[in-house]
Design a protein around this motif. Structure first.
Motif, PDB file in Angstrom:
ATOM      1  N   ASP A 151       0.798  -1.221   0.000  1.00  0.00           N
ATOM      2  CA  ASP A 151       0.000   0.000   0.000  1.00  0.00           C
ATOM      3  C   ASP A 151       0.834   1.275   0.000  1.00  0.00           C
ATOM      4  O   ASP A 151       0.280   2.377  -0.089  1.00  0.00           O
ATOM      5  CB  ASP A 151      -0.983  -0.014   1.182  1.00  0.00           C
ATOM      6  CG  ASP A 151      -2.194  -0.886   0.885  1.00  0.00           C
ATOM      7  OD1 ASP A 151      -2.244  -1.495  -0.203  1.00  0.00           O
ATOM      8  OD2 ASP A 151      -3.095  -0.969   1.740  1.00  0.00           O
ATOM      9  N   ARG A 152       2.157   1.136   0.030  1.00  0.00           N
ATOM     10  CA  ARG A 152       2.993   2.321  -0.209  1.00  0.00           C
ATOM     11  C   ARG A 152       2.757   2.842  -1.633  1.00  0.00           C
ATOM     12  O   ARG A 152       2.887   4.039  -1.891  1.00  0.00           O
ATOM     13  CB  ARG A 152       4.470   1.991  -0.019  1.00  0.00           C
ATOM     14  CG  ARG A 152       4.834   1.696   1.418  1.00  0.00           C
ATOM     15  CD  ARG A 152       6.324   1.586   1.647  1.00  0.00           C
ATOM     16  NE  ARG A 152       6.598   1.162   3.016  1.00  0.00           N
ATOM     17  CZ  ARG A 152       6.624   1.968   4.063  1.00  0.00           C
ATOM     18  NH1 ARG A 152       6.412   3.264   3.887  1.00  0.00           N
ATOM     19  NH2 ARG A 152       6.867   1.506   5.273  1.00  0.00           N
TER      20      ARG A 152
ATOM     21  N   TYR B 247      -9.280   5.236  -0.324  1.00  0.00           N
ATOM     22  CA  TYR B 247      -8.500   4.000  -0.310  1.00  0.00           C
ATOM     23  C   TYR B 247      -8.954   3.173  -1.506  1.00  0.00           C
ATOM     24  O   TYR B 247     -10.099   2.704  -1.548  1.00  0.00           O
ATOM     25  CB  TYR B 247      -8.698   3.226   0.992  1.00  0.00           C
ATOM     26  CG  TYR B 247      -7.912   1.930   1.004  1.00  0.00           C
ATOM     27  CD1 TYR B 247      -6.523   1.954   1.079  1.00  0.00           C
ATOM     28  CD2 TYR B 247      -8.539   0.698   0.896  1.00  0.00           C
ATOM     29  CE1 TYR B 247      -5.783   0.778   1.066  1.00  0.00           C
ATOM     30  CE2 TYR B 247      -7.809  -0.480   0.880  1.00  0.00           C
ATOM     31  CZ  TYR B 247      -6.432  -0.434   0.960  1.00  0.00           C
ATOM     32  OH  TYR B 247      -5.703  -1.594   0.925  1.00  0.00           O
ATOM     33  N   PRO B 248      -8.084   2.978  -2.515  1.00  0.00           N
ATOM     34  CA  PRO B 248      -8.547   2.472  -3.803  1.00  0.00           C
ATOM     35  C   PRO B 248      -8.495   0.962  -4.005  1.00  0.00           C
ATOM     36  O   PRO B 248      -9.022   0.471  -5.000  1.00  0.00           O
ATOM     37  CB  PRO B 248      -7.570   3.148  -4.779  1.00  0.00           C
ATOM     38  CG  PRO B 248      -6.284   3.207  -4.003  1.00  0.00           C
ATOM     39  CD  PRO B 248      -6.691   3.454  -2.576  1.00  0.00           C
TER      40      PRO B 248
ATOM     41  N   VAL C 189      -9.919  -0.498   6.623  1.00  0.00           N
ATOM     42  CA  VAL C 189      -8.671   0.166   6.248  1.00  0.00           C
ATOM     43  C   VAL C 189      -8.899   1.661   6.032  1.00  0.00           C
ATOM     44  O   VAL C 189      -8.102   2.497   6.483  1.00  0.00           O
ATOM     45  CB  VAL C 189      -8.057  -0.486   4.997  1.00  0.00           C
ATOM     46  CG1 VAL C 189      -6.849   0.308   4.515  1.00  0.00           C
ATOM     47  CG2 VAL C 189      -7.645  -1.928   5.294  1.00  0.00           C
ATOM     48  N   ALA C 190     -10.000   2.003   5.358  1.00  0.00           N
ATOM     49  CA  ALA C 190     -10.318   3.426   5.183  1.00  0.00           C
ATOM     50  C   ALA C 190     -10.485   4.111   6.537  1.00  0.00           C
ATOM     51  O   ALA C 190     -10.059   5.263   6.722  1.00  0.00           O
ATOM     52  CB  ALA C 190     -11.578   3.577   4.342  1.00  0.00           C
TER      53      ALA C 190
ATOM     54  N   PHE D 129       1.455   1.055  10.286  1.00  0.00           N
ATOM     55  CA  PHE D 129       1.890   1.505   8.957  1.00  0.00           C
ATOM     56  C   PHE D 129       1.263   2.846   8.596  1.00  0.00           C
ATOM     57  O   PHE D 129       1.956   3.787   8.185  1.00  0.00           O
ATOM     58  CB  PHE D 129       1.514   0.437   7.925  1.00  0.00           C
ATOM     59  CG  PHE D 129       1.569   0.891   6.491  1.00  0.00           C
ATOM     60  CD1 PHE D 129       2.789   1.055   5.841  1.00  0.00           C
ATOM     61  CD2 PHE D 129       0.394   1.122   5.788  1.00  0.00           C
ATOM     62  CE1 PHE D 129       2.827   1.457   4.513  1.00  0.00           C
ATOM     63  CE2 PHE D 129       0.434   1.523   4.462  1.00  0.00           C
ATOM     64  CZ  PHE D 129       1.658   1.696   3.825  1.00  0.00           C
ATOM     65  N   ALA D 130      -0.056   2.955   8.744  1.00  0.00           N
ATOM     66  CA  ALA D 130      -0.749   4.197   8.378  1.00  0.00           C
ATOM     67  C   ALA D 130      -0.289   5.356   9.252  1.00  0.00           C
ATOM     68  O   ALA D 130      -0.118   6.488   8.773  1.00  0.00           O
ATOM     69  CB  ALA D 130      -2.260   4.002   8.489  1.00  0.00           C
ATOM     70  N   THR D 131      -0.074   5.090  10.525  1.00  0.00           N
ATOM     71  CA  THR D 131       0.390   6.135  11.439  1.00  0.00           C
ATOM     72  C   THR D 131       1.779   6.618  11.036  1.00  0.00           C
ATOM     73  O   THR D 131       2.075   7.821  11.066  1.00  0.00           O
ATOM     74  CB  THR D 131       0.406   5.596  12.887  1.00  0.00           C
ATOM     75  OG1 THR D 131      -0.926   5.197  13.250  1.00  0.00           O
ATOM     76  CG2 THR D 131       0.893   6.663  13.853  1.00  0.00           C
TER      77      THR D 131
END
Length: 289
Positions: free
Chosen positions: A141-142, A154-155, A207-208, A281-283
């Motif tokens: 997702d990077r 979030y695609p 995830v969104a 990861f998102a943080t």
């Protein structure tokens, strides 16, 4: 004795190399271009690829344990079978193979079916192997973070069944643990499979929501349009790969990537620490912008 790592300069392979070095292993890395490899001191770099039979024979000489990682390419299955036959000729009995979770379920997805074929060959050829079956990589997702950050969406069409996404650093460490365990065993250990999963099984909406929390604004889930995903991917990837990835996403929708009972606890016990999460990861991404 020597552990050979294929795919050593990629996201997973480099983590495997680093973790092996941290454990004092004698590491040899197979790379296409040694001048660009940029691997740590202490790694013996050999030039070649999995279709170069002569180079593979040279790379396997003196190797006791093999980490076999095949990239997603049209001839992935052929590469793996050549490597296994050459490994057997070289007397290599101890292998850690990077497969994929649900390789026996996603039977219409080319790179899943290919990996399941390799799993069968490991069994039929009598190899003593650990077959690692990782779920979707968090690190993938990077590639779409700019869409999340720039468009608030979030695609990835990952659906509502849930994916137990794994951090590539955790996968690399687990692979190194298994390689060293097999390398140091007085006799070859029996074949086994390990599902390599993350701590949470997440839907697209989940995830969104994680991105929304990390960024402090609403991030929407784009939904489950796999045809649109394929068409968009064709802008930067070959048509065969775009279709392969679409077929994978369609199995996300129907089957998910769901751990079996005990998978997470087993991995935590192996690592001696918690697994890294998608929220971590998102943080991290949010803190960097």
């Amino acid at each position: 004795m020597t552990i050979l790592v294929t795919g050593a300069t990629g996201t997973v392979g480099r983590n495997v190399v680093d973790q092996l070095l941290a454990r004092g292993a004698d590491v040899r890395a197979l790379v296409r271009d040694p001048a660009k490899a940029d691997l740590p001191a202490g790694v013996a770099v050999v030039k070649g690829d999995l279709l170069d039979v002569d180079a593979m024979r040279a790379a396997f000489s003196g190797v006791s344990t093999l980490f076999l990682l095949n990239a997603v390419v049209p001839d992935e299955f052929t590469q793996a079978l050549l490597a296994l036959n050459l490994a057997r000729d070289a007397g290599i009995e101890r292998i850690v193979y990077l497969s994929v979770i649900h390789s026996d379920i996603y039977v219409n997805v080319p790179h899943f079916a290919g990996k399941f074929g390799v799993e069968r060959m490991l069994e039929q050829m009598g190899f003593n192997a650990t077959i690692l079956r990782p779920a979707y990589f968090i690190d993938n997702d990077r590639a779409i973070k700019d869409v999340v950050l720039g468009h608030g969406v979030y695609p990835m069409p990952i659906g509502d069944k849930g994916l137990a996404m794994i951090d590539a650093r955790d996968l690399g460490e687990i692979a190194a643990i298994e390689l060293v365990r097999r390398e140091q065993s007085a006799s070859p250990l029996p074949l086994e499979r390990i599902n390599v999963v993350g701590p949470d099984t997440l839907t697209g909406t989940d995830v969104a929501g994680i991105w929304s929390d990390a960024l402090g604004r609403t991030i929407h889930y784009a939904g489950n349009d796999t045809a649109a995903f394929e068409q968009n991917m064709r802008n930067y990837a070959p048509a065969w790969m775009a279709l392969d990835m679409r077929l994978m996403c369609e199995r996300f929708l129907t089957d998910g990537m769901v751990p079996e009972a005990g998978d997470v606890d087993r991995l935590i016990a192996m690592l001696g620490r918690p697994l890294r999460s998608y929220r971590d990861f998102a943080t991290e991404i949010a803190a960097s912008v």
